[in-house]
Design a protein around this motif. Structure first.
Motif, mmCIF file in Angstrom:
data_model
loop_
_atom_site.group_PDB
_atom_site.id
_atom_site.type_symbol
_atom_site.label_atom_id
_atom_site.label_comp_id
_atom_site.label_asym_id
_atom_site.label_seq_id
_atom_site.Cartn_x
_atom_site.Cartn_y
_atom_site.Cartn_z
ATOM 1 N N ASN A 1 38.009 33.350 73.434
ATOM 2 C CA ASN A 1 38.920 32.823 74.420
ATOM 3 C C ASN A 1 39.636 31.695 74.179
ATOM 4 O O ASN A 1 39.940 31.033 73.854
ATOM 5 N N GLN A 2 40.853 32.557 73.384
ATOM 6 C CA GLN A 2 41.391 32.251 72.589
ATOM 7 C C GLN A 2 43.127 32.601 72.602
ATOM 8 O O GLN A 2 42.848 33.996 73.195
ATOM 9 N N THR A 3 44.367 32.090 72.951
ATOM 10 C CA THR A 3 45.230 32.896 73.258
ATOM 11 C C THR A 3 46.221 33.969 71.938
ATOM 12 O O THR A 3 46.757 34.587 72.213
ATOM 13 N N GLY A 4 45.599 33.721 70.825
ATOM 14 C CA GLY A 4 46.216 34.330 69.740
ATOM 15 C C GLY A 4 45.131 34.265 68.376
ATOM 16 O O GLY A 4 44.477 32.823 69.029
ATOM 17 N N GLY A 5 46.189 34.421 66.843
ATOM 18 C CA GLY A 5 45.230 34.532 65.551
ATOM 19 C C GLY A 5 45.789 34.903 64.452
ATOM 20 O O GLY A 5 47.158 35.545 65.264
ATOM 21 N N PRO A 6 45.718 34.613 63.712
ATOM 22 C CA PRO A 6 45.800 34.772 62.715
ATOM 23 C C PRO A 6 45.788 36.445 61.944
ATOM 24 O O PRO A 6 44.520 36.579 62.752
ATOM 25 N N VAL A 7 46.302 36.678 61.563
ATOM 26 C CA VAL A 7 46.622 37.969 61.004
ATOM 27 C C VAL A 7 46.450 37.917 58.993
ATOM 28 O O VAL A 7 46.764 37.622 58.367
ATOM 29 N N LEU A 8 44.859 38.157 59.312
ATOM 30 C CA LEU A 8 44.558 38.195 57.318
ATOM 31 C C LEU A 8 44.684 39.328 56.509
ATOM 32 O O LEU A 8 44.341 40.722 56.841
ATOM 33 N N ASP A 9 45.072 39.374 55.498
ATOM 34 C CA ASP A 9 45.258 40.673 54.616
ATOM 35 C C ASP A 9 43.465 40.365 53.814
ATOM 36 O O ASP A 9 42.941 39.296 54.580
ATOM 37 N N SER A 10 43.289 41.354 52.598
ATOM 38 C CA SER A 10 41.993 41.068 52.178
ATOM 39 C C SER A 10 41.363 40.702 51.263
ATOM 40 O O SER A 10 40.325 39.979 50.720
ATOM 41 N N ARG A 11 42.461 39.691 50.756
ATOM 42 C CA ARG A 11 42.942 38.107 50.497
ATOM 43 C C ARG A 11 42.507 36.717 50.854
ATOM 44 O O ARG A 11 42.125 36.029 50.335
ATOM 45 N N ASN A 12 42.930 37.191 52.043
ATOM 46 C CA ASN A 12 42.325 36.108 53.252
ATOM 47 C C ASN A 12 43.631 35.195 53.392
ATOM 48 O O ASN A 12 43.749 34.051 53.333
ATOM 49 N N LYS A 13 44.497 35.942 53.275
ATOM 50 C CA LYS A 13 46.200 35.368 52.995
ATOM 51 C C LYS A 13 46.371 35.648 54.399
ATOM 52 O O LYS A 13 46.086 36.965 54.952
#
Length: 138
Positions: free
Chosen positions: A34-46
């Motif tokens: 139930n969110q409108t978007g979100g961050p895309v993370l790399d394997s290092r959590n950046k």
């Protein structure tokens, strides 16, 4: 109100994505979270990008037209991501929202590692709580 900090109102467990995730899977995460978007993370959590409902809708229209669903998050994510820090002021974020217009900011530490998100609704809630507390004292 300057004492209101992002860390006190941020979402520490938001929906996140990976670059290789199929868009169909990302859509499911958005819908169930139930969110409108979100961050895309790399394997290092950046944070390497941001994916919104709008990005997904555009891809789904294209997919339905061509009858294929092979797109990955990396194909449609925005790479120019505006971020904030846990120690940033809610009031400053509110002012940024007025000019930058994001609905959600990824929250990162000083080294760029992802810590959560803060949305317009979180900012509005923080300001509302502060104002209500001020009215009680008056």
């Amino acid at each position: 109100m300057e004492s209101l900090k992002v860390k006190d109102y941020m979402n520490r467990r938001p929906v996140t994505f990976t670059t290789e995730m199929p868009v169909a899977q990302a859509v499911e995460r958005l819908l169930t979270g139930n969110q409108t978007g979100g961050p895309v993370l790399d394997s290092r959590n950046k944070v390497v990008g941001f994916l919104s409902e709008q990005d997904c809708i555009a891809q789904m229209i294209t997919s339905s037209y061509y009858r294929e669903q092979v797109a990955r998050v990396k194909d449609i994510m925005r790479q120019d991501v505006l971020t904030v820090k846990t120690y940033d002021s809610i009031l400053e974020i509110a002012q940024r929202i007025l000019t930058e217009k994001p609905k959600i900011y990824p929250v990162v530490d000083d080294d760029g590692y992802f810590e959560g998100t803060i949305s317009r609704a979180n900012v509005l809630y923080a300001i509302d709580v502060q104002l209500r507390d001020g009215y009680k004292l008056a």
